[in-house]
Design a protein around this motif. Structure first.
Motif, mmCIF file in Angstrom:
data_model
loop_
_atom_site.group_PDB
_atom_site.id
_atom_site.type_symbol
_atom_site.label_atom_id
_atom_site.label_comp_id
_atom_site.label_asym_id
_atom_site.label_seq_id
_atom_site.Cartn_x
_atom_site.Cartn_y
_atom_site.Cartn_z
ATOM 1 N N VAL A 1 30.315 -87.776 -61.861
ATOM 2 C CA VAL A 1 30.623 -86.512 -62.549
ATOM 3 C C VAL A 1 32.087 -86.155 -62.339
ATOM 4 O O VAL A 1 32.808 -85.790 -63.280
ATOM 5 C CB VAL A 1 29.732 -85.375 -62.013
ATOM 6 C CG1 VAL A 1 30.150 -84.047 -62.607
ATOM 7 C CG2 VAL A 1 28.293 -85.651 -62.332
ATOM 8 N N LEU B 1 26.423 -90.622 -57.921
ATOM 9 C CA LEU B 1 26.307 -89.929 -59.202
ATOM 10 C C LEU B 1 27.280 -88.755 -59.242
ATOM 11 O O LEU B 1 27.923 -88.474 -60.251
ATOM 12 C CB LEU B 1 24.881 -89.413 -59.401
ATOM 13 C CG LEU B 1 23.858 -90.424 -59.872
ATOM 14 C CD1 LEU B 1 22.493 -89.781 -59.964
ATOM 15 C CD2 LEU B 1 24.259 -90.973 -61.229
ATOM 16 N N PHE B 2 27.381 -88.092 -58.124
ATOM 17 C CA PHE B 2 28.284 -86.956 -57.983
ATOM 18 C C PHE B 2 29.728 -87.407 -58.224
ATOM 19 O O PHE B 2 30.476 -86.781 -58.976
ATOM 20 C CB PHE B 2 28.116 -86.398 -56.572
ATOM 21 C CG PHE B 2 28.975 -85.218 -56.234
ATOM 22 C CD1 PHE B 2 28.643 -83.952 -56.688
ATOM 23 C CD2 PHE B 2 30.099 -85.360 -55.450
ATOM 24 C CE1 PHE B 2 29.429 -82.862 -56.365
ATOM 25 C CE2 PHE B 2 30.885 -84.277 -55.126
ATOM 26 C CZ PHE B 2 30.550 -83.022 -55.580
ATOM 27 N N ALA C 1 22.733 -92.482 -53.271
ATOM 28 C CA ALA C 1 22.636 -92.588 -54.728
ATOM 29 C C ALA C 1 23.140 -91.295 -55.365
ATOM 30 O O ALA C 1 23.916 -91.301 -56.324
ATOM 31 C CB ALA C 1 21.191 -92.871 -55.126
ATOM 32 N N MET C 2 22.707 -90.161 -54.813
ATOM 33 C CA MET C 2 23.129 -88.853 -55.324
ATOM 34 C C MET C 2 24.645 -88.703 -55.226
ATOM 35 O O MET C 2 25.297 -88.208 -56.135
ATOM 36 C CB MET C 2 22.467 -87.745 -54.503
ATOM 37 C CG MET C 2 21.026 -87.528 -54.848
ATOM 38 S SD MET C 2 20.882 -86.930 -56.523
ATOM 39 C CE MET C 2 19.255 -86.303 -56.533
#
Lengths: 404, 437
Positions: free
Chosen positions: B321, B317-318, B313-314
């Motif tokens: 960005v 999201l990364f 998930a991280m």
């Protein structure tokens, strides 16, 4: 600030560009704060003390395969030989190793009966040398005496009459006053009484992810088992030198068994928290790369917007604006964009945390970390815009007169 | 035209090389992070036995304490009691069925000068080999009769056959465990399913398969000790026979069905079985008989670590960005070209040609980002192996499918990121731009 209105009006002319940076800052903040929170959470878990001496200790597994083997005699011979080895402080047979992930647990209750609730605890079966070998701190009561130690046969269900428990277990069993546990009788297997004769400060259960990891009990048992673990504590600094000595001594003294899985407590801790360590390192990498990317993104966009506005900047300079005023313009502009981004970011951070709390049973985020994220991102934004802003400040007023 | 646009893209990318580098690196890092976590999760949840995964099922029955349910009543115990497993096995109501568990043993030297050898053991019934399609180099599974007549036979892994018999055909020879001689009936080829589907949990899912395989009766007759989790309730037991008859759940039970109808029939059979056992005062909790597919079983046993899902998930999201970063930079770049676009429009370029041209430029950046991203993925996977150790080795290899996925992901991501900036660039009013020249 003086030019605020002006800056905001200028920003509104290129809403999307500014909004994109703001969104990027918002996402960065969301990830950063949550990742740091997870890192802290894991670090706190890893920092908990196991309660035992981890520097000078190691253990091994003794597996007997010979047919007519006197297990009870063999165990005593082994332990005596190890304890007599120069450099060894003490040694015990133990059924489970703290942090190792494998062990025994049982429920203890303060009143007998099948319908009464028990408190889960790790069970360590040891003899009277345990407190010395594990280097535990006895804060109340007494140690076992040699006569307390009984033999536990395979599949036996009877328990001994005495027990030493950790402070945390005492507090769970007697919530009103943990200290009062000393001398009390607790029940195991629903109705077998055991008297609490001692309380130790700290001893972790074998499972580091268990919520009751601080609850352990020492039970005075030696196990008659064909596969057993010996836990050995050496004088400081002599562990590595003594490990092979003891291994070969045991292996050579008796050919009816195999000595295997020698491991130090330090290795066990490393193994135990390997996943935590790995996750933390990955999260650290993500956070730092992310911050860098966002910073470079701000630099790139600022340079572009300055290049496009070269003429306007030149004109402002020609009309009397100082270099500092030009620089300040871009820094204030960045501050406004960051402010919008951070506001969205706070919402994002809290939402992601909310999701993580629900999905992965984590604890909710503290306010300080969000504040830290806000401050960090404002500083990163200002630092990132510094170079482009300086470049803008160096634009000569003469530019205004050219190319018209 | 396409190649002309490629040339234009090259000129444009090189002119703003700093900016282009920033975009490519950002995309590459995003792709690298996302792909690293995707790869680990993909391989963790890979189908270890594609030819059979639809047919294999595990059985769970809720034999637990009426007043004190297992796992708050959310889930029955993961294994069966020995008596239930034995009953289901002899009922033979499925196409194939097997019970098994983990054990350990020491192989004793036959010759004086040899050393004893500690081995991990899988104790199982004959169908285990056919159900799980274990490949044999020599011999084969033991006969089904062995499960009843207590013959002492063994199937060796390739590794142990190498160690004990120098890799030669050892069928017919014997090994000695606890004073008993076991006759070798088969030798497996290297068989290491990942995840090790027949025995998965949070910790053991990616362990190696066992050194030797013995009939389940070796455990029930106390020839060797079992070495696995056992969940117990009820009266405590003082001897092995009591234990075998107790409510302790420790036997893994698997069945194979060829059709959904068979599965339904088996469900009916299980319900009937539990009803019948109720006559003996067992199974006092409401019916919770489960027939799990491999997928359901992996989920229940948490084969994919929670940390990995969280990291994935991280990582996405990364990637988000990084894409926002690219959108912003592309927008700035294309808007910076407004005068040039105005001029081209004045000379007759249509909006669609301009759109085409700038999409080609975005895609070029995407492809470069994807390629660099693959390099980052490779480094990321190497890093994971260092961090998690040997056990993860099988989980950190890229296959062709993943490589294609990575490139497609990065091109798709960049093209999507390029849409808005390109659209803005195409809508430049030529007159304004030409005036200010």
């Amino acid at each position: 600030m003086l030019e605020s209105g002006l800056i905001i009006r200028a920003l509104m002319r290129n809403k999307i560009g500014a909004l994109l940076i703001a969104l990027q800052i918002a996402l960065t903040m969301t990830i950063m704060v949550n990742a740091i929170f997870m890192i802290q959470d894991r670090q706190q878990q890893m920092a908990r003390e196991s309660g035992i001496n981890e520097e000078d200790t190691f253990y091994l597994t003794n597996t007997i395969f010979a047919q007519d083997y006197n297990i009870q005699v063999g165990l005593q011979t082994d332990l005596n030989a190890i304890r007599k080895t120069p450099g060894v402080v003490d040694a015990i047979q133990i059924n489970a190793i703290p942090l190792s992930g494998g062990g025994w647990s049982s429920g203890l209750q303060t009143e007998p009966g099948e319908d009464k609730d028990g408190i889960g605890t790790a069970i360590y079966m040891v003899d009277d040398h345990a407190i010395n070998a594990l280097d535990l701190e006895l804060i109340a009561g007494t140690n076992f005496s040699p006569s307390d130690i009984g033999w536990r046969l395979p599949a036996q269900s009877a328990w001994p009459a005495k027990v030493i428990i950790t402070q945390a277990l005492a507090n769970s069993l007697f919530p009103d006053n943990g200290q009062s546990a000393l001398g009390k009788t607790v029940y195991i297997s629903n109705n077998q009484p055991m008297q609490v004769i001692g309380i130790i400060k700290n001893l972790q259960a074998p499972w580091n992810g268990w919520s009751g990891v601080e609850r352990s009990a020492l039970v005075p048992f030696q196990m008659e088992s064909r596969s057993g673990r010996y836990f050995i504590r050496t004088e400081p600094g002599r562990r590595d030198e003594l490990m092979p000595v003891i291994e070969s001594m045991l292996a050579n003294s008796d050919k009816g068994r195999i000595i295997r899985r020698l491991s130090t407590m330090e290795e066990t801790r490393e193994q135990s928290y390997r996943q935590h360590n790995a996750t933390n390192k990955i999260l650290m990498t993500v956070v730092s790369t992310l911050t860098l990317i966002t910073a470079f993104g701000i630099v790139g966009l600022a340079i572009f917007s300055i290049n496009r506005r070269t003429k306007q900047i030149g004109t402002r300079r020609a009309l009397g604006a100082t270099r500092w005023q030009v620089m300040r313009y871009f820094m204030v502009e960045n501050f406004f964009i960051s402010a919008v981004g951070i506001t969205i970011g706070i919402i994002g951070t809290v939402s992601l945390n909310y999701w993580l709390v629900n999905k992965f049973n984590m604890t909710p985020l503290g306010f300080e970390l969000i504040a830290l994220g806000v401050v960090t991102l404002v500083i990163v934004g200002q630092l990132a815009v510094l170079y482009p802003a300086r470049k803008a400040a160096l634009i000569s007023p003469a530019t205004a007169t050219r190319t018209v | 035209m396409f190649f002309y646009y490629l040339r234009l893209a090259r000129i444009s990318i090189l002119r703003h090389w700093g900016l282009s580098l920033l975009m490519v690196t950002a995309i590459a890092l995003g792709i690298g992070a996302a792909m690293t976590t995707v790869t680990v999760n993909y391989l963790m949840s890979a189908d270890p036995i594609p030819s059979k995964s639809h047919a294999l099922h595990t059985i769970q029955l809720d034999n637990w304490d009426e007043s004190n349910p297992f796992k708050e009543g959310l889930e029955p115990p993961p294994f069966l009691t020995y008596r239930d497993a034995k009953n289901l096995l002899s009922a033979k109501k499925a196409q194939r069925q097997t019970m098994h568990t983990a054990a350990k043993a020491v192989i004793e030297p036959l010759a004086e000068e040899d050393l004893p050898l500690y081995v991990t053991v899988r104790a199982n019934t004959a169908d285990f080999f056919t159900m799980f399609e274990t490949p044999f180099v020599y011999g084969g599974p033991w006969q089904k009769e062995v499960d009843d007549n207590n013959d002492l036979v063994v199937v060796l892994s390739e590794k142990i056959n190498e160690r004990l018999f120098a890799g030669e055909n050892s069928v017919g020879k014997s090994i000695k465990i606890n004073g008993d001689l076991y006759k070798v009936v088969g030798v497996l080829a290297n068989w290491q399913p990942k995840p090790r589907f027949y025995h998965v949990d949070k910790v053991k899912a990616f362990d190696d398969s066992e050194d030797i395989f013995l009939p389940f009766t070796a455990i029930t007759r106390k020839k060797i000790n079992f070495d696995d989790n056992s969940y117990c309730w009820g009266p405590t037991t003082d001897n092995w026979q009591d234990y075998l008859n107790s409510e302790c759940a420790w036997v893994h039970f698997w069945v194979e069905f060829n059709s959904p109808a068979e599965k339904q029939q088996y469900r009916d059979f299980l319900n009937g079985y539990v009803e019948e056992q109720r006559l003996y005062g067992r199974f006092k909790r409401p019916n919770d008989n489960r027939i799990n597919t491999l997928e359901q079983w992996f989920k229940a046993r948490e084969v994919i670590n929670k940390d990995n899902n969280m990291l994935m998930a991280m990582a996405f999201l990364f990637l988000g960005v990084c894409l926002l970063n690219t959108v912003g930079l592309l927008l700035a770049k294309f808007l910076g070209k407004s005068p040039e676009i105005g001029l081209r429009q004045a000379l007759g370029a249509s909006k669609s040609t301009l759109f085409y041209q700038y999409m080609v430029e975005s895609a070029c950046i995407g492809v470069m980002g994807g390629l660099l991203g693959l390099l980052f993925t490779y480094l990321g996977l190497a890093g994971i192996e260092v961090l998690y150790g040997e056990k993860m080795k099988a989980l950190v290899t890229l296959d062709a499918q993943l490589v294609i996925f990575a490139i497609l992901l990065s091109v798709a991501a960049t093209v999507i990121a390029g849409l808005y900036p390109t659209w803005r660039a195409c809508n430049v009013a030529p007159a304004n731009q030409l005036k200010s020249q």
